[in-house]
Design an enzyme around this catalytic site. Structure first.
Site, PDB file in Angstrom:
ATOM      1  N   SER A  80       0.846  -1.197   0.000  1.00  0.00           N
ATOM      2  CA  SER A  80       0.000   0.000   0.000  1.00  0.00           C
ATOM      3  C   SER A  80       0.879   1.243   0.000  1.00  0.00           C
ATOM      4  CB  SER A  80      -0.879   0.006   1.257  1.00  0.00           C
ATOM      5  OG  SER A  80      -1.477   1.279   1.420  1.00  0.00           O
ATOM      6  N   TYR A 125      -0.958  -1.028  10.540  1.00  0.00           N
ATOM      7  CA  TYR A 125      -1.197  -1.415   9.145  1.00  0.00           C
ATOM      8  C   TYR A 125      -0.055  -0.918   8.254  1.00  0.00           C
ATOM      9  CZ  TYR A 125      -3.519  -1.387   4.555  1.00  0.00           C
ATOM     10  OH  TYR A 125      -3.825  -1.565   3.225  1.00  0.00           O
TER      11      TYR A 125
HETATM   12  P1  NAP Z   1     -11.253  -6.174   1.691  1.00  0.00           P
HETATM   13  O1  NAP Z   1     -12.275  -5.657   0.752  1.00  0.00           O
HETATM   14  O2  NAP Z   1     -11.447  -6.002   3.149  1.00  0.00           O
HETATM   15  O3  NAP Z   1     -10.982  -7.733   1.346  1.00  0.00           O
HETATM   16  C1  NAP Z   1     -10.042  -8.462   2.072  1.00  0.00           C
HETATM   17  C2  NAP Z   1     -10.027  -9.908   1.609  1.00  0.00           C
HETATM   18  O4  NAP Z   1      -9.145 -10.645   2.464  1.00  0.00           O
HETATM   19  C3  NAP Z   1     -11.378 -10.586   1.712  1.00  0.00           C
HETATM   20  O5  NAP Z   1     -11.500 -11.587   0.725  1.00  0.00           O
HETATM   21  C4  NAP Z   1     -11.320 -11.215   3.090  1.00  0.00           C
HETATM   22  O6  NAP Z   1     -12.270 -12.277   3.236  1.00  0.00           O
HETATM   23  C5  NAP Z   1      -9.880 -11.702   3.104  1.00  0.00           C
HETATM   24  N1  NAP Z   1      -9.407 -11.940   4.449  1.00  0.00           N
HETATM   25  C6  NAP Z   1      -9.517 -11.116   5.537  1.00  0.00           C
HETATM   26  N2  NAP Z   1      -9.010 -11.697   6.625  1.00  0.00           N
HETATM   27  C7  NAP Z   1      -8.556 -12.934   6.220  1.00  0.00           C
HETATM   28  C8  NAP Z   1      -7.920 -14.012   6.881  1.00  0.00           C
HETATM   29  N3  NAP Z   1      -7.625 -13.967   8.200  1.00  0.00           N
HETATM   30  N4  NAP Z   1      -7.592 -15.121   6.156  1.00  0.00           N
HETATM   31  C9  NAP Z   1      -7.857 -15.184   4.831  1.00  0.00           C
HETATM   32  N5  NAP Z   1      -8.454 -14.183   4.160  1.00  0.00           N
HETATM   33  C10 NAP Z   1      -8.798 -13.075   4.845  1.00  0.00           C
HETATM   34  O7  NAP Z   1      -9.832  -5.503   1.388  1.00  0.00           O
HETATM   35  P2  NAP Z   1      -9.276  -4.870   0.028  1.00  0.00           P
HETATM   36  O8  NAP Z   1      -9.524  -3.421   0.038  1.00  0.00           O
HETATM   37  O9  NAP Z   1      -9.731  -5.683  -1.121  1.00  0.00           O
HETATM   38  O10 NAP Z   1      -7.717  -5.073   0.261  1.00  0.00           O
HETATM   39  C11 NAP Z   1      -6.985  -6.107  -0.365  1.00  0.00           C
HETATM   40  C12 NAP Z   1      -5.504  -5.802  -0.223  1.00  0.00           C
HETATM   41  O11 NAP Z   1      -5.219  -4.530  -0.805  1.00  0.00           O
HETATM   42  C13 NAP Z   1      -5.046  -5.708   1.248  1.00  0.00           C
HETATM   43  O12 NAP Z   1      -3.801  -6.338   1.387  1.00  0.00           O
HETATM   44  C14 NAP Z   1      -4.895  -4.223   1.477  1.00  0.00           C
HETATM   45  O13 NAP Z   1      -3.914  -3.944   2.425  1.00  0.00           O
HETATM   46  C15 NAP Z   1      -4.498  -3.728   0.094  1.00  0.00           C
HETATM   47  N6  NAP Z   1      -4.827  -2.318  -0.137  1.00  0.00           N
HETATM   48  C16 NAP Z   1      -6.110  -1.884  -0.094  1.00  0.00           C
HETATM   49  C17 NAP Z   1      -6.389  -0.525  -0.326  1.00  0.00           C
HETATM   50  C18 NAP Z   1      -7.781   0.047  -0.296  1.00  0.00           C
HETATM   51  O14 NAP Z   1      -7.928   1.277  -0.403  1.00  0.00           O
HETATM   52  N7  NAP Z   1      -8.803  -0.762  -0.160  1.00  0.00           N
HETATM   53  C19 NAP Z   1      -5.340   0.355  -0.596  1.00  0.00           C
HETATM   54  C20 NAP Z   1      -4.045  -0.139  -0.638  1.00  0.00           C
HETATM   55  C21 NAP Z   1      -3.796  -1.488  -0.407  1.00  0.00           C
HETATM   56  P3  NAP Z   1     -12.806 -12.745   4.720  1.00  0.00           P
HETATM   57  O15 NAP Z   1     -13.019 -11.501   5.513  1.00  0.00           O
HETATM   58  O16 NAP Z   1     -14.052 -13.524   4.448  1.00  0.00           O
HETATM   59  O17 NAP Z   1     -11.734 -13.626   5.295  1.00  0.00           O
END
Ligand code: NAP
Length: 264
Positions: A159, A172
């Site tokens: 990120s 984070y």
């Molecule tokens: P999200 O919508 O919250 O999705 C997270 C995913 O990870 C879901 O499929 C969730 O499913 C799974 N997950 C969570 N806890 C888990 C566990 N203990 N074991 C296995 N799976 C798990 O998040 P996102 O925004 O798509 O983010 C995805 C990645 O992008 C992350 O690494 C985040 O740091 C990065 N990122 C996001 C943003 C942003 O603005 N959203 C920006 C920069 C980087 P379950 O909850 O059902 O397990």
């Protein structure tokens, strides 16, 4: 008795050239693909005809739909990657089904808002156990197999806050910076065996994770972003696909920022 070469009947038929075996689609492991960014990455690889295995703690309508629409190309495993046994079960299931992992995308991640001084032990463990330890558990298992096959690609989704920091996201941000450190170290460790390792550092995306930001904060981010919008999962998925293109074997150990120019 000798064979007369002028006698066509005696010339043995040339065996048919064997058909070249059809290239098998690659096997792509994407953690946390049940929703958000991970789901966008799953969709992009399925659209490209690859075989995709994802995991999360529970199935979603998206994973159920892919299981029906792509029965031969999609695998979903229920796994909590903060537990080493679950991480192993996920990787074992992929090997049982397809025998290898060509590409690993470490995407599963979680954030907990709040200033560090007020962060509970539980929140601290939740973020570190998944973002850092979960990524290490899966990478350890998969890289071992990639080493044996002398090929593969790993992409860590980190990120921009791992690079710039963000008030209220200290734990984070620390884990995201650690992912980039892992990228650089693994690129050195695995490079001589033909394995590339890179990070993609997204800016702010329109997913559930950004729901912690209120509308005013999101609008402020949009105003400060040269591209004039939040990121979409497809913006990131395209870059991941580029990084794991087998032709890009000279691109490794890098952190690619995809944030619409926000931190440029
Ligand atoms: P999200 O919508 O919250 O999705 C997270 C995913 O990870 C879901 O499929 C969730 O499913 C799974 N997950 C969570 N806890 C888990 C566990 N203990 N074991 C296995 N799976 C798990 O998040 P996102 O925004 O798509 O983010 C995805 C990645 O992008 C992350 O690494 C985040 O740091 C990065 N990122 C996001 C943003 C942003 O603005 N959203 C920006 C920069 C980087 P379950 O909850 O059902 O397990």
């Amino acid at each position: 008795m000798t064979t007369d070469p002028s006698d066509a009947r005696s010339v043995p038929e040339a065996p048919e050239a064997p058909e070249a075996p059809e290239a098998q689609p690659r096997v792509i492991a994407i953690t946390g693909g049940s929703r958000g960014l991970g789901a966008g990455i799953v969709q992009a690889f399925l659209d490209a005809g690859e075989r995709v295995a994802t995991c999360s703690r529970s199935a979603t309508p998206a994973t159920d739909a892919w299981a029906k629409s792509h029965p031969d190309h999609f695998l979903f495993i229920e796994a909590d990657l903060s537990k080493p046994d679950d991480a192993k079960a996920y990787v074992d299931a992929i090997i049982d089904r397809w025998g290898k992992v060509d590409v690993l995308v470490n995407n599963a991640g979680v954030a907990r808002d709040g200033i560090l001084g007020m962060t509970s032990d539980d929140d601290l463990d939740t973020v570190i156990d998944l973002n850092l330890k979960g990524t290490l558990y899966v990478s350890r298992l998969v890289s071992r197999r990639m080493l044996a096959r002398r090929s593969g690609s790993i992409v860590n989704i980190s990120s921009i806050v791992g690079l710039s920091g963000y008030r209220g996201l200290a734990v984070y941000s620390a884990t995201q910076a650690a992912m980039d450190g892992l990228t650089r170290a693994l690129a050195r460790e695995l490079g001589s065996r033909g394995i590339t390792v890179n990070s993609v550092a997204p800016g702010y995306l329109r997913t559930e994770m950004s729901h912690g930001l209120d509308e005013a904060q999101l609008q402020q981010i949009v105003r400060r972003t040269p591209a004039g919008r939040l990121g979409e999962p497809a913006d990131i998925a395209r870059v991941v696909q580029f990084l794991v293109d087998p032709a890009n074997s000279y691109l490794t150990g890098q952190v690619i920022v995809v944030d619409g120019g926000l931190t440029s």
